[in-house]
Design a protein around this motif. Structure first.
Motif, PDB file in Angstrom:
ATOM      1  N   ASP A   1       0.847  -1.188   0.000  1.00  0.00           N
ATOM      2  CA  ASP A   1       0.000   0.000   0.000  1.00  0.00           C
ATOM      3  C   ASP A   1       0.883   1.238   0.000  1.00  0.00           C
ATOM      4  OD1 ASP A   1      -2.431   1.263  -0.126  1.00  0.00           O
ATOM      5  OD2 ASP A   1      -2.766   1.290   2.035  1.00  0.00           O
ATOM      6  N   ALA A   2       0.267   2.376  -0.306  1.00  0.00           N
ATOM      7  CA  ALA A   2       0.978   3.654  -0.296  1.00  0.00           C
ATOM      8  C   ALA A   2       0.130   4.686   0.423  1.00  0.00           C
ATOM      9  CB  ALA A   2       1.277   4.119  -1.723  1.00  0.00           C
TER      10      ALA A   2
ATOM     11  N   TYR B   1       5.585   4.186   0.628  1.00  0.00           N
ATOM     12  CA  TYR B   1       4.899   2.911   0.397  1.00  0.00           C
ATOM     13  C   TYR B   1       5.540   1.834   1.257  1.00  0.00           C
ATOM     14  CZ  TYR B   1       8.839   1.615  -2.681  1.00  0.00           C
ATOM     15  OH  TYR B   1      10.083   1.322  -3.178  1.00  0.00           O
ATOM     16  N   GLN B   2       4.833   0.708   1.399  1.00  0.00           N
ATOM     17  CA  GLN B   2       5.371  -0.388   2.192  1.00  0.00           C
ATOM     18  C   GLN B   2       4.772  -1.722   1.773  1.00  0.00           C
ATOM     19  OE1 GLN B   2       4.430   0.102   6.351  1.00  0.00           O
ATOM     20  NE2 GLN B   2       2.226   0.158   6.017  1.00  0.00           N
TER      21      GLN B   2
ATOM     22  N   HIS C   1      10.012  -0.860   2.944  1.00  0.00           N
ATOM     23  CA  HIS C   1       9.436   0.486   3.016  1.00  0.00           C
ATOM     24  C   HIS C   1      10.209   1.392   2.082  1.00  0.00           C
ATOM     25  CE1 HIS C   1       9.240   4.618   4.796  1.00  0.00           C
ATOM     26  NE2 HIS C   1       7.957   4.332   4.832  1.00  0.00           N
TER      27      HIS C   1
ATOM     28  N   ASN D   1      -0.181   9.000  -5.009  1.00  0.00           N
ATOM     29  CA  ASN D   1      -0.550   7.714  -4.444  1.00  0.00           C
ATOM     30  C   ASN D   1      -0.432   6.592  -5.474  1.00  0.00           C
ATOM     31  OD1 ASN D   1      -1.720   6.553  -1.860  1.00  0.00           O
ATOM     32  ND2 ASN D   1      -3.140   5.714  -3.369  1.00  0.00           N
TER      33      ASN D   1
ATOM     34  N   GLY E   1       3.102   5.497  -5.809  1.00  0.00           N
ATOM     35  CA  GLY E   1       3.493   4.712  -4.654  1.00  0.00           C
ATOM     36  C   GLY E   1       2.944   3.306  -4.690  1.00  0.00           C
ATOM     37  N   GLU E   2       1.684   3.172  -5.075  1.00  0.00           N
ATOM     38  CA  GLU E   2       1.061   1.842  -5.153  1.00  0.00           C
ATOM     39  C   GLU E   2       1.770   0.975  -6.202  1.00  0.00           C
ATOM     40  OE1 GLU E   2      -1.433   0.768  -3.289  1.00  0.00           O
ATOM     41  OE2 GLU E   2      -2.681   2.450  -2.657  1.00  0.00           O
TER      42      GLU E   2
ATOM     43  N   ALA F   1       5.280  -0.035  -5.031  1.00  0.00           N
ATOM     44  CA  ALA F   1       5.212  -1.058  -3.987  1.00  0.00           C
ATOM     45  C   ALA F   1       5.074  -2.446  -4.607  1.00  0.00           C
ATOM     46  CB  ALA F   1       4.042  -0.773  -3.047  1.00  0.00           C
TER      47      ALA F   1
ATOM     48  N   SER G   1      -2.859  -5.980  -3.594  1.00  0.00           N
ATOM     49  CA  SER G   1      -2.908  -4.517  -3.682  1.00  0.00           C
ATOM     50  C   SER G   1      -4.374  -4.107  -3.741  1.00  0.00           C
ATOM     51  CB  SER G   1      -2.181  -4.025  -4.935  1.00  0.00           C
ATOM     52  OG  SER G   1      -2.411  -2.638  -5.152  1.00  0.00           O
TER      53      SER G   1
END
Length: 213
Positions: A88-89, A100-101, A113, A122, A125-126, A129, A148
């Protein structure tokens, strides 16, 4: 005697807030048991903290995410593959500070991370990830399932290329370079991992959620 005014920032799974009144802050803390508060001597520092990374300020995001994981009754949802990675972000603004992580679904333990990065989105980031998880698992020789909750990121992965319209500038140059490397990796590699959509409506927030909603 001079009046020393303070500002208060609250982080919780229900959202973040800034107050200039301890009474209002205290009321919010009592309303949401998972809330965490930090005081600041001036409004500017409080707003910077509010817009920034709560994990950097207080180290609370891991505990919130972990608490959310343990609230999921996996026995009630046999469709969830618990031996998997959830990604997720989180982004404060659009664009804004993004990170994100990846989290182990069974244990809730953070596996990796990235960030925080200024001037991100976002969706980026998604996507990063997922690619981060894929590259890590390929290096380890594992075909672990990846979850996700991002429809856009899943589409980007299917197309093996990001579709971001973010314009590169001096602030996000590092992030955009990482995004280009992610696209290159997707274009040059194959993988057998299943990348699945997390069913938020039925299962609740994805275990990798940063708890900022």
């Amino acid at each position: 005697m001079a009046y020393n005014r303070k500002w208060y920032v609250i982080w919780s799974s229900r959202g973040n807030s800034v107050f200039d009144s301890w009474e209002e802050c205290k009321a919010m803390m009592e309303k949401y048991p998972d809330a965490h508060c930090k005081s600041f001597a001036n409004q500017e520092d409080a707003i910077i903290a509010y817009r920034g990374n709560p994990d950097k300020e207080m180290g609370i995001l891991r505990s919130i995410a972990k608490a959310q994981v343990h609230k999921i009754n996996y026995a009630a949802f046999p469709d969830i593959i618990v031996d998997s990675i959830a990604v997720d972000a989180a982004c404060s603004g659009n664009p804004g500070v993004m990170e994100y992580q990846g989290v182990d679904v069974r244990t809730g333990k953070r596996i990796f991370h990235g960030g925080p990065f200024p001037e991100g989105t976002n969706n980026i980031g998604e996507y990063l990830a997922i690619v981060h998880a894929l590259a890590m698992l390929k290096k380890q020789g594992k075909d672990t399932v990846i979850y996700s909750d991002s429809v856009s990121a899943l589409a980007w992965v299917r197309n093996h290329k990001s579709k971001s319209k973010l314009v590169e500038n001096t602030k996000n140059a590092e992030l955009m370079a990482i995004l280009r490397r992610a696209d290159e990796w997707m274009g040059q590699n194959t993988f057998t991992n299943r990348i699945m959509k997390w069913n938020t409506g039925e299962w609740g927030e994805i275990p990798a959620d940063f708890g900022r909603k």
